[in-house]
Design a protein around this motif. Structure first.
Motif, short mmCIF file in Angstrom:
data_model
loop_
_atom_site.label_atom_id
_atom_site.label_comp_id
_atom_site.label_asym_id
_atom_site.label_seq_id
_atom_site.Cartn_x
_atom_site.Cartn_y
_atom_site.Cartn_z
N VAL A 275 40.47 -9.47 3.72
CA VAL A 275 41.00 -7.96 3.68
C VAL A 275 39.81 -7.17 3.07
O VAL A 275 39.26 -7.58 2.06
N THR A 276 39.62 -6.13 3.80
CA THR A 276 38.75 -5.20 3.17
C THR A 276 39.42 -3.88 2.86
O THR A 276 40.13 -3.23 3.62
N TYR A 277 39.30 -3.75 1.72
CA TYR A 277 39.98 -2.54 0.83
C TYR A 277 39.02 -1.34 0.56
O TYR A 277 38.52 -1.62 -0.43
N THR A 278 38.79 -0.15 1.29
CA THR A 278 37.81 0.67 1.02
C THR A 278 38.67 2.13 0.58
O THR A 278 39.55 2.55 1.22
N VAL A 279 38.57 2.25 -0.81
CA VAL A 279 39.00 3.35 -1.23
C VAL A 279 38.11 4.72 -1.14
O VAL A 279 37.13 4.59 -1.51
N ASN A 280 38.75 5.86 -0.95
CA ASN A 280 38.22 7.16 -1.01
C ASN A 280 37.62 7.30 -2.34
O ASN A 280 38.23 6.96 -3.40
N ALA A 284 39.70 7.26 -6.01
CA ALA A 284 39.30 6.10 -6.68
C ALA A 284 38.90 6.49 -8.14
O ALA A 284 39.32 6.09 -9.41
#
Lengths: 377, 351
Positions: A275-280, A284
Motif C-alpha cells: 500500500v503506497t499512501y501519498t499525501v499532498n 499533510a
C-alpha cells in the motif's frame, strides 16, 4: 533530579575506569572485546534505565527512543561543512550499521589508516576471499578524511569519511581512478552521559553508513574490527523512527517544501499487498499543524517548542484513520516499510537518503540515537 | 535502399531472439528450400544478417521483420503497460463492420493523418485484431523500434493499447472511431502489464462464481441458534468473512491485475478533535495498492479479517472493470461518495 542521575553515572564511570586500568590492555584482543562491549553496553542501558526511573517517562518508550525532541531548526550546515563533503553525503542512499566504540582510534592518524586499509584490502583480495565484482580491479586507493563541522554537541567525535578509489585492471594508464565505495562514521548529538562515561581510549562513532559493493563493506568492517576492537551490526530503521522522520520532515514543510509525504506499508497476505499512501504536502502540513495546535500544550514561541512522541503518534494515527474510513483496512496489520519526502527517504531495511542539507543534523541525531540503542548488551 | 535501412534491419535482428528468427525464416515462403536449409546451421545473428542480405532485398526483409515483431508480441502479450479504451456511441451500421473493410479503411485513414506511418494488421486466433503502428511524422521515417500495438475485438467496444504518446492518441482515436463506426474513444480507466488479465476483467470473461443468494444467517443469529461458545462464534465469524470475500470477488481464479489507484479528495476524518475535520477543503492523497495478483490479495484480506468489510471501493474493481478511481464527496456534510472518474494521463511506456 538531574544531579542525582549524573551522580549515578559518575559511579559507573569510576567503576569502568577502575576496571579497564586494572586489566590494562592485554595482547589478545578477542578476549577484551567481549568483556568491554558488555560493560559499556550495560552502562548505556543503565543510563536509560536510570533516566526512566527518575524522570516521569514510561520505561518502555524511554528505552526505545527519546519521547520528545526539539523541532528541527534550520541548520546552516553549509556554513560549517565544506560543500564537497555535503555533496558526497547527500547524493547517495546509505546502508546503515551500528558500531561499538572504537579502541585507540585517533583522528590524527588517518593517513596511516588509509595506508593500512588499502594494504589490508589488497591482501584479502590476494587470498581470493572476495572475487565476485572486484575480480578485475587491481589497486585500491583508500582515503580517510575528517569532515570538519559535522558535529553538534561538544562530546560528539568528528565525523570520519572513508573513500575507496579503484580502476579496472585493463583500463588505460592515463584514466583516473574512480570512486567505488564510500562510507562514514558519525555521532551527532550522542547521549552526553553515555559518551562521558566511556574510558579515555575510546572514541564513539556509533553510526556507520556505506554505499558500494557489499564485499568492500565487509572488508572495511573486518579491518575496523581487527584494528579498533569494535563490532558492527545491522541497523534497521524502526517503525517508531520512521514515524519520527515522517513527522519531523512534515514539520519542515513551511520552510522547505516536502513535495509529498509518501508512506509504504506491506500487508501480510498471499500474495503480499503493498500500500503506497501519498499525501499532498500542504494537507499533510495542515494536519500536522492542527495536531501541534491542539489544546493542553502551552505555546512558548513557535520555534522553541519541542516535538513530542504523542504528537507524532497522533499524526500517523490520523493518517491511518482517514485511510481506514475509506478502505476498512487497518494499516497496523502490516509493517511500515518506507517513508519519503523531498527532504529524504528512509527504509525499514536500514537505508537512508538525505536530500536536503538543512535537515541533515536532525535526521542524523535520530539515527545516532537509534544506533546507540541497537548496540548489543 | 540506403545504409539507414540496412542499419535498421541490423538493429531489428539484434533485438530478436535467434531461435525466433530461425523459426520465422523456416516458414517464410519467399526463400527457396535450399536457402532456408542453409540458414539452419548458422550460429550467430550477424552471420544470418549477412546471409539474408546476400539473397534478398532489404525492403523485403524489413517486411518480414515487422511482421515477425507483431507475431512476437502476439505470442508474448504481457510486456509493457496496456491501457484499456472503450468505443462510445456506435452508429447504426457499427455491428456490420468486417475485417477487410476495417483493415482498408483504418490504414488509409491513418496514412491520411500521418505522412510517414507503417501499419500492419493481423487477425489472431481468438478473433482479436492486432495492429502494429510505427509512427513517423512529416519529416521522419516511421520509428520501428517504438511501435504502438493496438488490440481490438470487432463488433465490441473494447480496445487495448500499449506504448502510445499523448500526441499519437488523437490520431489513433480518429482512425479507429471512423473505421469502426463509432463517435468517440474513451479511456476505460484500466491498465496493467498483463493484456489477458485486463481483457478478462473488462470483458468480464473470467469465471465469475458469485454466489447469488446466501443462507441468511450472520454471526449474531448463529450465536442465537447454538450455544454461544467461543469456538462456534469464531467459526461463524470466519464463515462470514469467507462469504463476504466470495461475494465481492467470486470463488474462482482471478485475473492477474497488478495495481489499483485511488485519488482521494474527501473530507478528512482521521481524529476526533481538532479543526481538521471541520475544514471545508478536501484532504488530498493518492493511495496505490500493488501486488502480483491484486484481486487475490484483496480477497485474502477480506477472508482473513484484515479488511473488516469489503468497501465499494474494492468491489468496484471487478464489478466495473476499472483500476483507477477519483473519489470525492458528493456534497459537503453528507458521507456518501461518488466515484467520479476523470481521465488518467496516458504515458508513453517503454517496451
Amino acid at each position: 533530579m538531574f544531579k542525582f542521575v549524573s551522580g549515578f553515572y559518575c559511579s559507573i564511570v569510576n567503576m569502568e575506569r577502575g576496571h579497564s586500568s586494572g586489566v590494562k590492555t592485554p595482547p589478545t584482543r578477542g578476549v577484551v572485546q567481549k568483556s568491554k562491549n558488555k560493560t559499556y553496553q550495560q552502562s548505556y542501558r543503565s543510563c536509560l534505565r536510570a533516566s526512566s526511573r527518575f524522570a516521569l517517562t514510561p520505561a518502555l518508550t524511554a528505552r526505545r527512543l527519546n519521547t520528545s525532541r526539539r523541532a528541527p531548526r534550520l541548520h546552516n550546515i553549509t556554513e560549517k561543512v565544506r560543500p564537497e563533503h555535503l555533496d558526497i553525503l547527500m547524493k547517495t542512499e546509505w546502508k546503515l550499521a551500528y558500531v561499538t566504540p572504537l579502541y585507540q582510534f585517533r583522528h590524527t592518524q588517518l593517513q596511516s589508516y588509509s595506508r593500512q586499509l588499502s594494504e589490508f584490502i589488497a591482501a584479502e583480495k590476494q587470498q581470493g576471499l572476495a572475487v565476485e565484482v572486484e575480480g578485475l580491479q587491481s589497486s585500491f586507493r583508500v582515503s580517510f578524511s575528517v569532515v570538519p563541522g559535522m558535529t553538534e554537541a561538544d562530546d560528539d567525535a568528528e565525523t570520519v569519511l572513508i573513500q575507496i578509489h579503484s580502476k579496472p585492471m585493463f583500463a588505460r594508464q592515463d584514466k583516473p581512478q574512480k570512486p567505488v565505495w564510500s562510507g562514514w562514521l558519525t555521532c551527532i548529538n550522542g547521549n552526553p552521559d553515555y559518551l562521558q562515561s566511556l574510558p579515555q581510549d575510546f572514541i564513539c562513532l556509533p553510526l556507520f553508513g556505506s554505499s558500494g559493493s557489499e564485499v568492500l563493506t565487509r572488508l572495511v568492517q573486518s579491518w575496523f574490527q581487527q584494528t579498533f576492537d569494535c563490532c558492527f551490526g545491522c541497523l534497521e530503521i524502526s517503525e517508531t523512527c520512521l514515524h519520527w522522520l515522517a513527522a519531523l520532515w512534515t514539520n519542515c514543510h513551511s520552510e522547505s517544501s516536502i513535495q509529498r509525504l509518501k508512506l509504504i506499508w506491506t500487508i501480510p497476505v498471499k500474495p503480499v499487498l503493498q500500500v503506497t499512501y501519498t499525501v499532498n504536502p500542504q494537507d499533510a502540513w495542515d494536519l500536522w499543524s492542527d495536531i501541534r495546535k491542539e489544546p493542553g500544550e502551552e505555546n512558548e514561541g513557535e520555534d522553541g517548542r519541542s516535538v513530542d512522541i504523542e504528537e507524532v503518534t497522533r499524526f500517523i494515527q490520523g493518517l491511518k484513520n482517514h485511510f481506514y474510513k475509506h478502505f476498512k483496512l487497518d494499516l497496523s496489520a502490516g509493517p511500515l516499510q518506507q517513508v519519503s519526502t523531498a527532504l529524504g527517504s528512509a527504509k525499514y531495511s536500514g537505508r537512508i537518503k538525505i536530500s536536503s542539507s538543512r535537515y541533515m543534523i536532525t535526521t542524523l541525531t535520530l539515527l545516532t540515537e537509534g544506533a546507540l540503542l541497537k548496540m548489543p548488551i | 535502399m540506403g545504409d539507414a535501412t540496412k542499419r535498421l534491419l541490423q538493429r531489428l535482428i539484434r533485438r530478436t531472439r535467434i531461435q525466433m528468427l530461425k523459426t520465422t525464416l523456416e516458414k517464410w515462403d519467399r526463400l527457396t528450400l535450399a536457402q532456408r536449409q542453409s540458414m539452419v546451421f548458422i550460429q550467430s545473428k550477424s552471420a544470418i544478417t549477412e546471409k539474408l542480405l546476400s539473397i534478398c532485398e532489404v525492403l523485403m526483409l524489413l517486411v518480414l521483420l515487422w511482421f515477425h515483431c507483431l507475431l512476437d508480441v502476439m505470442d508474448n502479450p504481457n510486456q509493457g503497460m496496456w491501457y484499456a479504451f472503450r468505443l462510445m456511441d456506435p452508429e447504426d451500421d457499427a455491428h456490420s463492420v468486417e475485417l477487410m473493410q476495417f483493415k482498408e479503411q483504418f490504414k488509409s485513414l491513418l496514412h491520411e493523418l500521418v505522412r510517414h506511418v507503417s501499419v500492419k494488421i493481423k487477425k489472431h486466433a481468438d478473433e482479436a485484431i492486432w495492429i502494429r503502428i510505427a509512427w513517423g511524422d512529416g519529416f521522419s521515417q516511421p520509428n520501428h523500434l517504438k511501435p504502438t500495438y493496438v488490440v481490438h475485438y470487432l463488433q465490441t467496444p473494447f480496445v487495448f493499447v500499449t506504448s502510445i504518446t499523448s500526441k499519437q492518441k488523437p490520431l489513433l482515436s480518429q482512425a479507429l472511431t471512423v473505421s469502426t463506426r463509432h463517435q468517440d474513444l474513451k479511456n476505460a480507466n484500466l491498465s496493467g502489464r498483463k493484456l489477458t488479465a485486463i481483457r478478462d476483467l473488462l470483458m468480464q470473461q473470467y469465471p465469475q462464481v458469485f454466489p447469488t443468494n446466501f443462507p441468511g444467517h450472520t454471526a449474531e443469529n448463529n450465536q442465537m441458534e447454538s450455544n454461544p461458545r467461543r469456538v462456534k462464534e469464531q467459526a461463524g465469524l470466519e464463515a462470514d468473512r469467507l462469504r463476504m470475500a466470495h461475494k465481492a470477488f467470486g470463488d474462482g481464479m482471478l485475473p492477474e491485475l497488478e495495481s489499483a489507484v485511488y485519488e482521494l479528495e474527501t473530507k478528512f476524518n482521521g481524529h476526533a478533535n481538532g479543526t481538521m475535520t471541520d475544514r471545508e477543503q478536501p484532504f488530498r492523497c493518492v493511495v496505490k495498492f500493488t501486488s502480483t495478483n491484486l484481486l487475490e490479495s484483496l480477497r485474502q484480506c477480506a477472508s482473513s479479517g484484515i479488511v473488516s468489510t469489503v468497501t465499494p471501493l474494492f468491489s468496484s474493481i471487478p464489478r466495473s472493470g476499472k483500476n483507477y478511481f477519483v473519489i470525492t464527496n458528493k456534497s459537503h456534510g453528507s458521507s456518501s461518495k461518488t466515484s467520479n472518474i476523470t481521465e488518467p494521463q496516458i504515458l508513453d511506456s517503454k517496451d
